[in-house]
Write a protein that holds these residues in place. Structure first.
Motif, short mmCIF file in Angstrom:
data_model
loop_
_atom_site.label_atom_id
_atom_site.label_comp_id
_atom_site.label_asym_id
_atom_site.label_seq_id
_atom_site.Cartn_x
_atom_site.Cartn_y
_atom_site.Cartn_z
N PRO A 1 3.35 -3.95 -17.21
CA PRO A 1 3.26 -5.22 -16.11
C PRO A 1 3.97 -6.40 -16.47
N LEU A 2 3.80 -7.11 -17.76
CA LEU A 2 4.34 -8.36 -18.15
C LEU A 2 5.89 -8.19 -17.80
N TYR A 3 6.77 -7.14 -18.22
CA TYR A 3 8.12 -6.88 -18.04
C TYR A 3 8.31 -7.15 -16.24
N GLU A 4 7.49 -6.48 -15.71
CA GLU A 4 7.62 -6.45 -14.19
C GLU A 4 7.60 -7.93 -13.63
N ALA A 5 6.57 -8.64 -14.26
CA ALA A 5 6.41 -10.00 -13.83
C ALA A 5 7.55 -11.10 -14.21
N SER A 6 7.91 -10.74 -15.35
CA SER A 6 9.07 -11.58 -16.19
C SER A 6 10.37 -11.20 -15.54
N VAL A 7 10.49 -10.04 -15.49
CA VAL A 7 12.15 -9.88 -14.72
C VAL A 7 12.26 -10.30 -13.30
N ASN A 8 11.16 -10.46 -12.70
CA ASN A 8 11.05 -10.95 -11.32
C ASN A 8 10.65 -12.48 -11.21
N GLY A 9 10.58 -13.14 -12.30
CA GLY A 9 10.35 -14.78 -12.24
C GLY A 9 9.11 -14.96 -11.98
N LYS A 10 8.03 -14.38 -11.97
CA LYS A 10 6.64 -14.60 -11.44
C LYS A 10 5.80 -15.07 -12.83
N TRP B 1 17.96 -13.64 -16.29
CA TRP B 1 18.04 -13.90 -14.95
C TRP B 1 17.83 -15.50 -14.83
N GLY B 2 17.50 -16.00 -15.81
CA GLY B 2 17.27 -17.56 -15.72
C GLY B 2 15.92 -18.08 -15.40
N HIS B 3 14.91 -17.33 -15.28
CA HIS B 3 13.67 -17.76 -15.18
C HIS B 3 12.83 -18.41 -15.77
N ALA B 4 13.28 -19.66 -15.91
CA ALA B 4 12.67 -20.83 -16.94
C ALA B 4 11.50 -20.91 -17.07
N ASN B 5 10.64 -20.95 -15.93
CA ASN B 5 9.35 -21.10 -16.04
C ASN B 5 8.60 -19.76 -16.51
N THR B 6 9.35 -18.93 -16.31
CA THR B 6 8.60 -17.55 -16.99
C THR B 6 8.78 -17.38 -18.49
N VAL B 7 10.10 -17.93 -19.05
CA VAL B 7 10.38 -18.19 -20.36
C VAL B 7 9.37 -19.27 -20.92
N ARG B 8 9.25 -20.14 -20.31
CA ARG B 8 8.01 -21.00 -20.85
C ARG B 8 6.74 -20.51 -21.11
N GLN B 9 6.24 -19.72 -20.16
CA GLN B 9 5.15 -18.89 -20.56
C GLN B 9 4.94 -18.06 -21.41
N LEU B 10 5.98 -17.26 -21.44
CA LEU B 10 6.14 -16.20 -22.54
C LEU B 10 6.48 -16.88 -23.98
N LEU B 11 7.19 -17.89 -24.24
CA LEU B 11 7.27 -18.70 -25.52
C LEU B 11 5.83 -19.14 -25.91
N THR B 12 5.12 -20.02 -24.85
CA THR B 12 3.88 -20.65 -25.07
C THR B 12 2.95 -19.62 -25.66
N HIS B 13 2.98 -18.39 -25.16
CA HIS B 13 1.82 -17.40 -25.48
C HIS B 13 2.44 -16.35 -26.66
N GLY B 14 3.50 -16.94 -27.30
CA GLY B 14 4.04 -16.25 -28.82
C GLY B 14 5.05 -15.27 -28.73
N ALA B 15 5.78 -15.35 -27.61
CA ALA B 15 6.91 -14.38 -27.38
C ALA B 15 7.82 -14.86 -28.73
N ASP B 16 8.45 -13.84 -29.26
CA ASP B 16 9.69 -14.23 -30.32
C ASP B 16 10.94 -14.52 -29.62
N THR C 1 17.62 -22.19 -19.57
CA THR C 1 16.91 -21.11 -20.22
C THR C 1 17.39 -20.98 -21.60
N ALA C 2 18.38 -21.44 -21.79
CA ALA C 2 18.99 -21.24 -23.25
C ALA C 2 18.53 -22.19 -24.01
N ASP C 3 18.43 -23.56 -23.41
CA ASP C 3 17.98 -24.73 -24.00
C ASP C 3 16.44 -24.42 -24.45
N LEU C 4 15.54 -23.82 -23.55
CA LEU C 4 14.34 -23.59 -23.92
C LEU C 4 14.29 -23.00 -25.06
#
Length: 140
Positions: free
Chosen positions: A45-54, A88-103, A128-131
């Protein structure tokens, strides 16, 4: 919860994620849907949300216990949530993933594929690269 109900909840959770329906995602997670249960092809489910920028749905899944670095194996949906969002450059999703411990340095394809930073730079997604760099991602 029995297997039949869990399977039904999982299917409906994926439908709600695809539709971007935050309210329904919340309801199924509250009812006991497993945020780590893959669909029949192996997509999380997390991949599905992430790839679509949700990003909001990704946050809900992560808060409910979704593993931030779990790799999907679904047809056309292979890889980690962070790589998917970075690609896909989904910066807000990248922020959420990093905040929750993604490597930020975890390469997909079980360590043999591209890193999130490479996906972001190859796709010219500078925000996204900067984040990722700020979170400790290193080019390699």
């Amino acid at each position: 919860m029995n297997q039949r109900r869990q399977k039904k909840y999982s299917r409906r959770l994926f439908e709600a994620i695809s539709a971007g329906d935050v309210t329904v995602v919340k309801a199924f997670l509250r009812a006991g849907a497993d945020p780590n249960r893959t669909d029949s092809e192996g997509t999380t489910p997390l991949y599905e949300a992430s790839v679509n920028g949700k990003a909001e749905i990704a946050r809900l899944l992560l808060t409910a216990g979704a593993a931030p670095d779990a790799e999907s194996s679904g047809l056309g949906a292979e890889g980690t949530p962070l790589c998917a969002a970075a690609c896909w450059g989904h910066a807000n999703t990248v922020r959420q993933l990093l905040t929750h411990g993604a490597d930020p340095n975890l390469h997909e394809e079980h360590g043999t594929g591209w890193s999130p930073l490479r996906w972001a730079t190859e796709g010219s997604h500078s925000e996204t690269a900067d984040l990722l760099i700020a979170a400790g991602a290193t080019p390699r």
